[in-house]
Design a protein around this motif. Structure first.
Motif, PDB file in Angstrom:
ATOM      1  N   UNK A 467       0.811  -1.211   0.000  1.00 44.41           N
ATOM      2  CA  UNK A 467       0.000   0.000   0.000  1.00 44.41           C
ATOM      3  C   UNK A 467       0.843   1.259   0.000  1.00 44.41           C
ATOM      4  N   UNK A 468       2.002   1.181   0.643  1.00 44.97           N
ATOM      5  CA  UNK A 468       2.889   2.342   0.608  1.00 44.97           C
ATOM      6  C   UNK A 468       3.464   2.540  -0.778  1.00 44.97           C
ATOM      7  N   UNK A 469       3.780   1.432  -1.426  1.00 48.79           N
ATOM      8  CA  UNK A 469       4.288   1.534  -2.791  1.00 48.79           C
ATOM      9  C   UNK A 469       3.261   2.223  -3.682  1.00 48.79           C
ATOM     10  N   UNK A 470       2.004   1.814  -3.498  1.00 44.65           N
ATOM     11  CA  UNK A 470       0.949   2.403  -4.308  1.00 44.65           C
ATOM     12  C   UNK A 470       0.799   3.889  -4.022  1.00 44.65           C
ATOM     13  N   UNK A 471       0.806   4.214  -2.743  1.00 40.11           N
ATOM     14  CA  UNK A 471       0.592   5.601  -2.338  1.00 40.11           C
ATOM     15  C   UNK A 471       1.681   6.489  -2.933  1.00 40.11           C
ATOM     16  N   UNK A 472       2.906   5.992  -2.867  1.00 39.26           N
ATOM     17  CA  UNK A 472       4.028   6.762  -3.387  1.00 39.26           C
ATOM     18  C   UNK A 472       3.858   7.061  -4.858  1.00 39.26           C
ATOM     19  N   UNK A 473       3.428   6.041  -5.574  1.00 37.03           N
ATOM     20  CA  UNK A 473       3.314   6.212  -6.998  1.00 37.03           C
ATOM     21  C   UNK A 473       2.207   7.185  -7.341  1.00 37.03           C
ATOM     22  N   UNK A 474       1.143   7.066  -6.576  1.00 38.39           N
ATOM     23  CA  UNK A 474       0.002   7.943  -6.812  1.00 38.39           C
ATOM     24  C   UNK A 474       0.405   9.411  -6.681  1.00 38.39           C
ATOM     25  N   UNK A 475       1.305   9.661  -5.716  1.00 39.57           N
ATOM     26  CA  UNK A 475       1.716  11.047  -5.490  1.00 39.57           C
ATOM     27  C   UNK A 475       2.499  11.608  -6.663  1.00 39.57           C
ATOM     28  N   UNK A 476       3.097  10.704  -7.441  1.00 44.04           N
ATOM     29  CA  UNK A 476       3.885  11.185  -8.562  1.00 44.04           C
ATOM     30  C   UNK A 476       3.058  11.347  -9.830  1.00 44.04           C
ATOM     31  N   UNK A 477       1.758  11.135  -9.721  1.00 44.05           N
ATOM     32  CA  UNK A 477       0.909  11.188 -10.903  1.00 44.05           C
ATOM     33  C   UNK A 477       0.890  12.602 -11.505  1.00 44.05           C
ATOM     34  N   UNK A 478       0.983  12.660 -12.828  1.00 43.92           N
ATOM     35  CA  UNK A 478       0.891  13.961 -13.497  1.00 43.92           C
ATOM     36  C   UNK A 478       0.177  13.780 -14.819  1.00 43.92           C
ATOM     37  N   UNK A 479      -0.725  14.655 -15.138  1.00 43.56           N
ATOM     38  CA  UNK A 479      -1.507  14.599 -16.374  1.00 43.56           C
ATOM     39  C   UNK A 479      -2.093  13.213 -16.600  1.00 43.56           C
ATOM     40  N   UNK A 480      -2.543  12.581 -15.548  1.00 36.74           N
ATOM     41  CA  UNK A 480      -3.141  11.267 -15.691  1.00 36.74           C
ATOM     42  C   UNK A 480      -2.142  10.157 -15.953  1.00 36.74           C
ATOM     43  N   UNK A 481      -0.844  10.482 -15.991  1.00 38.72           N
ATOM     44  CA  UNK A 481       0.172   9.447 -16.201  1.00 38.72           C
ATOM     45  C   UNK A 481       0.828   9.107 -14.866  1.00 38.72           C
ATOM     46  N   UNK A 482       0.975   7.804 -14.630  1.00 34.90           N
ATOM     47  CA  UNK A 482       1.672   7.392 -13.418  1.00 34.90           C
ATOM     48  C   UNK A 482       3.129   7.119 -13.773  1.00 34.90           C
ATOM     49  N   UNK A 483       4.053   7.510 -12.901  1.00 39.30           N
ATOM     50  CA  UNK A 483       5.456   7.243 -13.212  1.00 39.30           C
ATOM     51  C   UNK A 483       5.780   5.750 -13.124  1.00 39.30           C
ATOM     52  N   UNK A 484       6.828   5.346 -13.781  1.00 36.93           N
ATOM     53  CA  UNK A 484       7.366   3.993 -13.596  1.00 36.93           C
ATOM     54  C   UNK A 484       8.001   3.902 -12.224  1.00 36.93           C
TER      55      UNK A 484
END
Ligand code: ADP
Ligand code: MG
Length: 754
Positions: A467-484
């Motif tokens: 869940x932390x991994x997911x949360x981290x990634x979500x925070x990096x979301x920009x223009x509807x794109x999620x980072x690798x």
């Protein structure tokens, strides 16, 4: 609500009270006698109908799925109990059945007193020889009892006068409790007991007694009562859906209902040892299903994540090629392979979720740098997140050397950047001027705005849970794109554990060290040879080598650890007055740490006294001696990490594990593993066997690994088959996925909204 046709002999639940049905009829089982207009309901205790069922809602149990049957239909479950059960995630009768015992007590036989052994929980039957109050440090009532084979003492610390009086000489009683060694004979402290009337015979239980995991306000009696009712429903034909695919015929030869029945009420002839080892086929049946459910939930999460769009990174990356050309070394075959895996992930328009495992010193940083340059070449930013400021600084230094010649702008950001410095950095990040951002966890907590984030590298953070991994990634979301996302860890996770804990990630392994590394020689010494060791440090340093002295404390307190390190540094300085000694600990600010580290790295100081803050990432190739004080306090994985700070250069390196005697058996065994092996995977496997997954993965991670019946260490042989079955269920029986997850994991999984 569906109203089934009722037939004679059916059992029904009423879900709503009916005016003509007595209040006590609510939520209880009735049998049906007649039907005329409504139904005549007869309670088991009455011969005449207690009411006529007209408008109320009712269902026949044998057409009823236990999953849909609320737990409140069971006798004795009022609002209070229901609330407590809900707190444990138990809402349906099926949930009760899948609340499995932790262990068992054997009350199926009466032991002769001559045959009991300390530590055993047993039933005994004996008569009272005498009872007396002993006034010692603590007042206690001692009741000596005997049978024809021996005597034993029952000890009570809390007792009433009436109770004492009841233990008259010659009275027979039946007791259950744990046998302990007492001052004069075996004892049972506060046994459960009942007095027997003359010639009274009581039956022993005909099944083992389950002991359930519980919570405040729910007693074992309640669990016994609830499971009894649930099992009765099951036996009467209530529906419990078989969810395993038919191809698992071997497992299915143990029907689900039978397996549950057996585990809730094991027959007396079953081997308790088998049960404890999880070896009974009924257990294996359920263990398999639980692991499968767990695997499916991770797979599900992974598939759902993959549906998100992510920036597709160009495989052609001129910047990465330039770095490769500039490096003074070639990538190892393993580094190259892992890099290829990363590249092919990132070219896809879905977020990469990859875990790179590589032993300490296997060269993960350069792989991360190359991946970063791929994203940067395609016009995206990359973030590298380190667990400590110290490591973030180290990364900044080495990456600066590599990236500055390429004209790539780096910025670091941590909690200690304040005011203007911070504002300036934030501006560089949000404007897109900074291409590579290095920092600690604080990076994601402080409202940083990225310009165009393409890749997040998380270094040495295997302890993050799903869940932390997911949360981290979500925070990096920009223009509807999620980072690798690329996660790197040097803590080798045994394969079996990785399959369970990281099924949501793809796994790459750098299983090769750069050429020319010489394994570190490790010795285990008692700290009464401390002076000798100090001499050794002096010799090594005088020959131009450098050394680490690591102080460990069990306390989590930074302050105490810092104090211990300061004391040690001072004392070593006295004994080694000719040496330059530096100190790092968690209480120092970033500049102080950086000064200490860079002087050590530059060879200006000979000895670095440190707490375990240097555990990860520190890279000083000239350091070839490490002393670890009280290594018995650390986990093997952590020791391996620490030891990985030496053995990075061309010199033979040494590690001294300076323990404080006496050592327990387990510690001795663990230190021996360190001495005999330098293979991180082997060490982690041992750690797993000796200390369990909690120590290997960290507590956060294990929160997600809490099983009802499975045990990832004990049941590791099953994991390969489980994985196979998970793929099969996903593709061929997708309708079984949700019910399986619901049955075993239920509310704990929050993937629905993802
Ligand atoms: P870790 O995997 O523990 O993070 P690092 O990335 O810190 O390891 O690498 C350890 C050292 O090995 C560094 O000094 C790094 O420059 C060097 N290194 C990395 N890859 C190679 C290679 N292929 N050949 C030689 N040295 C390498
Ligand atoms: Mg590293």
């Amino acid at each position: 609500m569906r109203v089934p046709k009722l037939e004679l002999g059916n059992q029904v639940f009423c879900w709503r009270p009916s005016s003509s049905l007595g209040r006590d009829a609510e939520n209880s089982i009735r049998s049906v006698r007649r039907c005329h207009g409504g139904c005549a309901i007869i309670t088991p205790n009455h011969r005449k109908p207690t009411g006529y069922f007209k408008q109320g809602t009712f269902m026949a149990a044998n057409s009823q799925s236990l999953q849909e049957l609320p737990v409140t239909t069971l006798k004795g479950v009022g609002p209070r109990i229901a609330e407590r059960l809900a707190g444990l995630g138990i809402e349906s009768v099926q949930d009760i059945l899948f609340h499995l015992p932790l262990r068992y007590q054997d009350r199926t036989r009466v032991y002769p007193l001559g045959a009991v052994r300390p530590g055993e929980h047993v039933v005994i039957e004996a008569s009272v020889d005498h009872a007396q109050i002993r006034f010692g440090r603590r007042r206690s009532l001692l009741v000596q009892v005997s049978d024809s084979t021996g005597t034993l003492v029952l000890r009570f610390f809390y007792f009433s006068n009436a109770q004492k009086e009841s233990f008259r000489n010659g009275v027979r009683l039946r007791c259950f409790g744990e046998i302990r060694n007492g001052p004069a004979s075996y004892e049972i402290v506060h046994p459960e007991y009942s007095l027997l009337k003359e010639d009274q015979e009581i039956e022993v239980d005909d099944t083992l007694t389950p002991v359930y995991p519980s919570t405040e306000g729910l007693q074992q009696r309640t669990w016994l009562e609830l499971t009894k009712q649930a099992l009765a429903l099951l036996e009467n034909g209530a529906l419990l859906t078989e969810l395993l695919p038919p191809s698992l015929d071997l497992l299915l030869s143990q029907p689900l209902a039978g397996a549950l029945q057996l585990l809730h009420r094991p027959p007396p002839d079953i081997s308790l040892e088998d049960l404890l080892e999880g070896a009974h086929p009924a257990q294996q049946r359920l263990v398999f299903e639980e692991l499968l459910a767990h695997q499916l939930s991770l797979l599900q999460m992974r598939r759902q994540q993959r549906r998100h769009p992510a920036p597709a990174i160009d495989a052609q990356a001129p910047l990465a090629d330039q770095l490769l050309n500039n490096l003074p070394f070639c990538l190892t075959a393993a580094q190259q392979r892992v890099l290829d895996e990363i590249t092919s992930d990132m070219t896809l328009p879905h977020p990469m979720q990859r875990l790179v495992q590589g032993d300490v010193g296997s060269g993960k940083t350069v792989v991360a740098a190359l991946a970063a340059l791929q994203a940067i070449s395609s016009g995206y930013q990359t973030v590298i997140m380190a667990p400590t400021e110290l490591l973030a600084e180290q990364h900044l230094n080495s990456l600066q050397q590599w990236l500055q010649p390429l004209g790539v702008a780096l910025v670091s950001l941590s909690g200690s950047h304040k005011g203007k410095a911070r504002a300036q950095r934030l501006e560089q990040i949000s404007s897109g001027e900074a291409r590579l951002i290095i920092g600690t966890h604080a990076l994601f907590q402080s409202g940083v705005q990225f310009h165009s984030l393409g890749l997040v590298v998380i270094d040495e953070q295997h302890r993050f849970g799903v869940h932390q991994r997911l949360a981290l990634r979500q925070k990096g979301e920009a223009d509807g794109l999620l980072p690798h996302q690329l996660i790197m860890t040097a803590t080798p996770i045994p394969r079996t554990l990785a399959m369970t804990a990281y099924a949501d990630l793809d796994l790459s392994v750098i299983d090769e060290l750069p050429p020319g590394r010489i394994p570190v020689t490790t010795v285990v010494l008692s700290d009464n040879r401390r002076d000798e060791v100090i001499e050794r440090v002096r010799d090594a340093c005088q020959q131009g080598r450098q050394a680490y002295w690591v102080c460990t404390l069990i306390e989590e307190s930074d302050a105490l650890q810092a104090q211990a390190a300061e004391d040690t540094a001072q004392q070593l300085q006295q004994q080694l007055s000719q040496l330059k000694i530096a100190l790092v600990h968690g209480r120092m600010n970033a500049t102080q740490k950086e000064t200490a580290m860079s002087s050590f790295k530059a060879g200006e100081t000979n000895l670095l006294v440190a707490t375990t803050v240097i555990e990860v990432g520190v890279d000083v190739p000239n350091a070839s001696l490490m002393i670890i004080e009280n290594p018995e306090r650390l986990g093997l994985a952590q020791l391996h990490q620490l030891r990985g700070r030496v053995g990075r250069g061309s010199e033979q390196s040494h590690c001294v594990l300076l323990y404080h005697p006496p050592l327990g058996q387990q510690s001795r065994q663990r230190l021996a593993v360190m001495r005999d092996s330098s293979d991180g995977f082997k060490i982690a496997q041992k750690d797993l066997e000796i200390r369990g997954p909690g120590e290997v993965l960290g507590t956060r991670q294990t929160g997600e690994l809490q099983f009802r019946i499975a045990d990832v260490v004990r049941d590791q042989e099953l994991l390969a088959r489980v994985q196979h079955a998970a793929t099969e269920v996903h593709t061929k029986h997708p309708q079984a996925v949700a019910p399986l997850i619901q049955r075993w994991i239920g509310h704990k999984v929050q993937y629905r909204g993802v």
